[in-house]
Design a protein around this motif. Structure first.
Motif, short mmCIF file in Angstrom:
data_model
loop_
_atom_site.label_atom_id
_atom_site.label_comp_id
_atom_site.label_asym_id
_atom_site.label_seq_id
_atom_site.Cartn_x
_atom_site.Cartn_y
_atom_site.Cartn_z
N GLU A 185 0.83 -1.20 0.00
CA GLU A 185 0.00 0.00 0.00
C GLU A 185 0.87 1.26 0.00
N VAL A 186 1.93 1.24 0.79
CA VAL A 186 2.82 2.40 0.87
C VAL A 186 3.50 2.66 -0.48
N ILE A 187 3.93 1.62 -1.15
CA ILE A 187 4.56 1.80 -2.46
C ILE A 187 3.61 2.49 -3.43
N GLU A 188 2.34 2.14 -3.38
CA GLU A 188 1.35 2.80 -4.24
C GLU A 188 1.19 4.27 -3.87
N ILE A 189 1.27 4.59 -2.60
CA ILE A 189 1.22 5.99 -2.17
C ILE A 189 2.42 6.76 -2.70
N TYR A 190 3.60 6.15 -2.63
CA TYR A 190 4.79 6.80 -3.19
C TYR A 190 4.57 7.11 -4.67
N LYS A 191 4.12 6.13 -5.42
CA LYS A 191 3.93 6.31 -6.85
C LYS A 191 2.92 7.42 -7.14
N LYS A 192 1.85 7.45 -6.37
CA LYS A 192 0.81 8.46 -6.57
C LYS A 192 1.37 9.87 -6.41
N ASN A 193 2.37 10.00 -5.56
CA ASN A 193 2.98 11.30 -5.30
C ASN A 193 4.20 11.59 -6.19
N GLY A 194 4.36 10.79 -7.23
CA GLY A 194 5.43 11.04 -8.18
C GLY A 194 6.80 10.60 -7.72
N ILE A 195 6.85 9.79 -6.67
CA ILE A 195 8.13 9.30 -6.15
C ILE A 195 8.59 8.12 -7.00
N LYS A 196 9.87 8.12 -7.34
CA LYS A 196 10.42 7.03 -8.14
C LYS A 196 11.54 6.29 -7.42
N SER A 197 11.96 6.80 -6.26
CA SER A 197 13.07 6.19 -5.53
C SER A 197 12.77 6.28 -4.04
N ALA A 198 12.58 5.11 -3.39
CA ALA A 198 12.22 5.12 -1.97
C ALA A 198 12.30 3.71 -1.41
N PHE A 199 12.29 3.64 -0.09
CA PHE A 199 12.10 2.35 0.56
C PHE A 199 11.36 2.55 1.88
N ILE A 200 10.72 1.48 2.31
CA ILE A 200 10.11 1.44 3.64
C ILE A 200 10.50 0.12 4.28
N ASN A 201 10.80 0.18 5.58
CA ASN A 201 11.11 -1.02 6.37
C ASN A 201 10.08 -1.10 7.49
N LEU A 202 9.20 -2.08 7.39
CA LEU A 202 8.19 -2.31 8.41
C LEU A 202 8.64 -3.49 9.28
N GLY A 203 9.62 -3.26 10.10
CA GLY A 203 10.06 -4.28 11.04
C GLY A 203 10.40 -5.60 10.41
N GLY A 204 11.27 -5.59 9.41
CA GLY A 204 11.66 -6.84 8.76
C GLY A 204 11.02 -7.04 7.41
N ASN A 205 10.02 -6.22 7.07
CA ASN A 205 9.44 -6.21 5.73
C ASN A 205 9.98 -4.99 5.00
N VAL A 206 10.99 -5.19 4.18
CA VAL A 206 11.58 -4.08 3.43
C VAL A 206 11.00 -4.09 2.02
N VAL A 207 10.48 -2.93 1.60
CA VAL A 207 9.93 -2.81 0.25
C VAL A 207 10.60 -1.63 -0.43
N THR A 208 11.13 -1.87 -1.62
CA THR A 208 11.86 -0.83 -2.34
C THR A 208 11.09 -0.40 -3.57
N LEU A 209 11.23 0.88 -3.89
CA LEU A 209 10.66 1.42 -5.13
C LEU A 209 11.81 1.91 -6.00
N GLY A 210 11.88 1.38 -7.21
CA GLY A 210 12.92 1.78 -8.14
C GLY A 210 14.30 1.43 -7.64
N SER A 211 15.23 2.31 -7.95
CA SER A 211 16.61 2.18 -7.49
C SER A 211 16.99 3.46 -6.77
N LYS A 212 18.23 3.54 -6.31
CA LYS A 212 18.70 4.78 -5.72
C LYS A 212 18.77 5.86 -6.80
#
Length: 352
Positions: A185-212
């Motif tokens: 869900e967070v990755i979709e929020i990033y995309k909606k806001n025009g973000i192309k490079s990001a990550f979130i770590n939810l206590g052992g669940n790491v999700v990356t968007l794009g690359s650095k």
């Protein structure tokens, strides 16, 4: 009883933030504006790092969404769906939010595939053990014996609108799958806001968007599941590089306590009522969706490396890192040459 206080940190996986791992281009371009935040929710510390001029907006929206999901899906939220279905166990069907039903449907699919190794009706046992709370304890054998008949995913009926637990005392716990859904869900929020490079770590669940921002992949560190035995400064066991991937870990290295010299971790085997005893200390899954991986990693950890690999082959599209109790590391074919065992991890053996 000896307690360990790392329960609010990630399970076995962290995104390395040292200069050698996550670096950004030193330019003044708006895409390289970086925003970082940490927040406690869903029982863990949540870290975000977002590049782009809308970074703060995206981070704020992400936290709002996570807290909404926490209220809807977590065990003790009185206004949420899970509390409602548990309160009505053995009484009536409960109308649920489509999100809750989506998670339950996925959980039931994984339960079927894993022959009940993953089972969201584990709630009564989770509550009895209390691992990760102030009330953690070792239940008496007769208590576990009495609770085991309540643990059966087949007693949970789910349709397009409602869910129903057949027997009084049964309880659903989505702790093994909710963070995975939140990550996507967070990755979709990033995309909606025009973000192309990001990550979130939810206590052992790491999700990356794009690359650095410089185009290089993210580097994700795998923690030593026996950090208390690691040499100082060597808590990171190894690393992999990813783009647009979720890296999700289940293991016994963070949430546990020791009583009378015996270690009790938080992943309960639905068939025995006790913390799972397989040949694994941790399993890390790498896939396109954290939602797809989050329940599977628990099932694989409980099943062990051989049966766990069979399960992953049934599911398809997932790479994995297995760390066994004899300190051997196995990686699936798609990760060979990618996983790097770091210096200072000589007590572990990477098996080709």
């Amino acid at each position: 009883m000896k307690k360990y206080t790392r329960k609010k940190i990630s399970c076995l996986l962290v995104l390395l933030l040292s200069s050698g791992f996550l670096t950004a281009c030193n330019t003044n371009m708006k895409k390289d504006v970086v925003t970082e935040a940490k927040e406690f929710a869903m029982g863990t510390v949540i870290s975000q790092k977002v590049y782009g001029e809308n970074g703060q907006v995206a981070i704020d929206e992400a936290i709002d969404r996570i807290k909404y999901l926490e209220g809807l899906l977590t065990f003790n939220a009185r206004e949420g769906d899970i509390y409602n279905i548990n309160e009505n166990a053995g009484k009536k069907k409960v109308e649920l939010n489509p999100i809750t039903l989506k998670l339950m449907t996925k959980a039931q699919q994984v339960a079927e595939l894993s022959d009940g190794a993953f089972d969201i009706t584990i709630g009564p046992l989770v509550k009895s053990w209390g691992i990760g709370t102030e009330n953690e304890r070792v239940p008496a054998p007769e208590e576990i014996h009495n609770l085991l008949p309540l643990i059966n995913y087949k007693d949970l009926e789910v349709d397009n609108h409602t869910a129903y637990l057949k027997n009084p005392g049964q309880m659903v716990d989505l702790g093994g799958i909710a963070k995975g859904y939140a990550g996507d869900e967070v990755i979709e929020i990033y995309k909606k806001n025009g973000i192309k490079s990001a990550f979130i770590n939810l206590g052992g669940n790491v999700v990356t968007l794009g690359s650095k921002p410089d185009g290089s992949p993210w580097t994700v560190g795998i923690l030593n599941p026996r950090k208390e035995d690691a040499a100082e400064g060597h808590q990171i066991l190894g690393s992999i590089t990813v783009r647009n991937k979720a890296v999700v870990t289940a293991g016994d290295g963070e949430r546990y306590f020791v009583k009378d010299g015996k270690r009790y971790h938080h992943i309960i085997d639905p068939h025995t009522g006790y913390p799972a005893q397989s040949d694994l200390m941790s399993v890390t899954l790498i896939t396109d969706s954290s939602f797809n991986a989050d329940a599977l990693d628990t099932a694989v950890f409980i099943l062990g490396s051989e049966k766990g690999m069979d399960l992953l082959q049934k599911y398809g599209g997932i790479e994995a890192i297995f760390i066994t109790t004899d300190k051997k590391i196995y990686v699936t074919d798609g990760l060979k040459g990618n996983f790097k065992l770091l210096e200072g991890s000589s007590s572990y053996q990477l098996i080709d």
